[in-house]
Design an enzyme around this catalytic site. Structure first.
Site, mmCIF file in Angstrom:
data_model
loop_
_atom_site.group_PDB
_atom_site.id
_atom_site.type_symbol
_atom_site.label_atom_id
_atom_site.label_comp_id
_atom_site.label_asym_id
_atom_site.label_seq_id
_atom_site.Cartn_x
_atom_site.Cartn_y
_atom_site.Cartn_z
ATOM 1 N N TYR A 1 0.846 -1.193 0.000
ATOM 2 C CA TYR A 1 0.000 0.000 0.000
ATOM 3 C C TYR A 1 0.878 1.238 0.000
ATOM 4 C CZ TYR A 1 -3.518 3.442 1.286
ATOM 5 O OH TYR A 1 -4.345 4.534 1.305
ATOM 6 N N ASP B 1 9.361 2.709 0.430
ATOM 7 C CA ASP B 1 8.256 3.356 1.114
ATOM 8 C C ASP B 1 8.402 3.048 2.607
ATOM 9 O OD1 ASP B 1 5.897 4.142 2.301
ATOM 10 O OD2 ASP B 1 4.608 3.355 0.721
ATOM 11 N N LYS C 1 3.880 9.559 8.963
ATOM 12 C CA LYS C 1 3.602 9.102 10.320
ATOM 13 C C LYS C 1 4.571 9.672 11.351
ATOM 14 C CE LYS C 1 1.221 4.975 8.607
ATOM 15 N NZ LYS C 1 -0.180 5.395 8.817
#
Length: 448
Positions: free
Chosen positions: A143, A235, A264
């Protein structure tokens, strides 16, 4: 457990928001999600006053927990009190950029944006703009945010959009391959190598059950991208500043990508994203290069203050020793619980990440000697090796509905808040305690 207030709030939310939520995963809890009123250390208190041990931690950003240490809180309040934002650079942007450049192996320069999605969108655009090529290799089940280039399913021969609203012509430039499948990625490069701008990969498949790379897989990606003048893009929106400490997962595995995306933790719990990498690549962004990238809220001073003080606090205190130690304790305890009650199931995770995958097959109880003691490491000598998930398809074949419809609710009834489905990671924070771990292990024993 009383949910009257949450139910009433959800009823109101359904009238004004699609599905009653602002992010689809929040609606995975059935029949309706609970609403949180506040956080407290390693816990949340919901709208009805129920107190839960929180292993979701905002889906990863809250390394320090809900109670921010005084210097972090003071820096955030100071930045907010001096004005929301300015539309011009601040010293905080420079300070946070310098911190990241000092600690992350791949990063010589960095561009701050506003979300993990924005970071990966920009990284893909930069890879294409730099190389003059169109195709991007991704991992099936990986994702990379809500973006057109990666919301793609199928395989490299038959890619298709995984969401309505994405033209098939977009998907044709994306090449999905199974994670940990060296033969598949070599075949894709053999067929399309001259038009592959880059490989976009989570170093650990962290949004689909926490799947560790098999030995040599990340090295293969590095080799193939080097050989074909493509870019290797890690990522690290989830793993960044969580796996491998301040050096991120790339330092943990000893592989240096060309570009890295962050989100994050780098924003300390506030909206953030970033793209870092070799200087000559990042210089490809406007205004120094031809790849356009801009944003009104990029480098937001409150976010920059939160990120800088969070990472500085982690660097100067025992944050990683604490969270990784509790993570090890959780995974080791869960391994023991499963050996006794559910030997088919698999404990996964590393550092401060953990999960139990409800795998359908596994060794028998008397064959468990020598298994990974605190989370799957894809060790060929482990008796679980042939059974543990190697890619997203393996995770999807697990008992995902049992996890969501029965197990999750049983855990919440015992005061334990786990991620909303079997695919999302769970996280340890600096606010958690050994007592939280012990309570959680007892809840697993009961729920399983």
């Amino acid at each position: 457990m009383n949910d009257e207030r949450s139910r009433a709030l959800y009823d109101r939310a359904l009238s004004v928001m699609p599905g009653g939520v602002n992010s689809a995963v929040r609606a995975a809890i059935e029949p309706y999600p609970f609403f949180v009123r506040k956080g407290d250390g390693g816990h949340v208190v919901d709208a009805d006053g129920n107190r839960l041990v929180d292993w979701v931690m905002g889906l990863g950003p809250l390394l320090l927990g809900h109670d921010l240490p005084e210097p972090v809180q003071a820096a955030i309040q100071r930045a907010a009190s001096e004005g929301p934002m300015y539309g011009t650079p601040t010293e905080l942007e420079v300070d946070l950029a310098e911190f990241v450049v000092r600690h992350v192996p791949s990063v010589e320069k960095i561009r701050f944006v506003n979300s993990g999605t924005e970071a990966t969108v920009s990284a893909v655009r930069l890879a294409r703009g730099t190389t003059g090529r169109n195709k991007i290799v991704i991992m099936q089940g990986g994702y990379h945010g809500a973006q057109e280039s990666t919301l793609v399913e199928g395989d490299a021969d038959h890619p298709a959009p995984s969401s309505a609203g994405i033209p098939q012509a977009f998907a044709e430039h994306t090449l999905p391959v199974p994670f940990n499948d060296e033969a598949a990625v070599r075949e894709v490069f053999q067929e399309h190598g001259d038009d592959i701008a880059g490989v976009l990969v989570e170093p650990i498949l962290a949004n689909y059950g926490i799947v560790h790379p098999v030995d040599g897989y990340l090295e293969t990606l590095r080799e193939l991208t080097d050989d074909h003048d493509s870019l290797l893009i890690f990522d690290e929106v989830i793993t960044g500043f969580r796996v491998g400490g301040l050096g991120c997962a790339q330092s943990h595995f000893g592989i240096t990508p060309d570009l890295t995306t962050f989100g994050k933790i780098i924003g300390g719990g506030f909206p953030v994203g970033a793209i870092g990498g070799r200087a000559e690549l990042i210089e490809g962004f406007a205004p120094t290069g031809d790849v356009f990238q801009a944003g009104t809220f990029s480098g937001h001073p409150v976010t920059m203050a939160a990120g800088l003080e969070t990472l500085t606090f982690a660097a100067e205190n025992d944050v990683y020793d604490h969270v990784n130690g509790l993570g090890e304790m959780l995974r080791a305890g869960l391994t023991d619980v499963l050996a006794d009650q559910a030997p088919n199931y698999t404990v996964v995770g590393t550092d401060s990440m953990f999960k139990v995958i409800f795998t359908r097959e596994g060794p028998s109880r008397d064959e468990l000697e020598g298994q990974c003691e605190a989370g799957c490491r894809q060790d060929p000598e482990c008796p679980r090796y042939e059974y543990c998930p190697k890619n997203a398809a393996d995770v999807k074949r697990a008992e995902t509905e049992r996890w969501r419809r029965i197990f999750w609710g049983e855990m919440r009834e015992q005061g334990i808040f786990l991620s909303q489905n079997q695919f999302e990671s769970q996280f340890v924070s600096y606010g958690h305690t050994e007592e939280d771990v012990e309570r959680t292990l007892e809840a697993y024993k009961h729920a399983l």
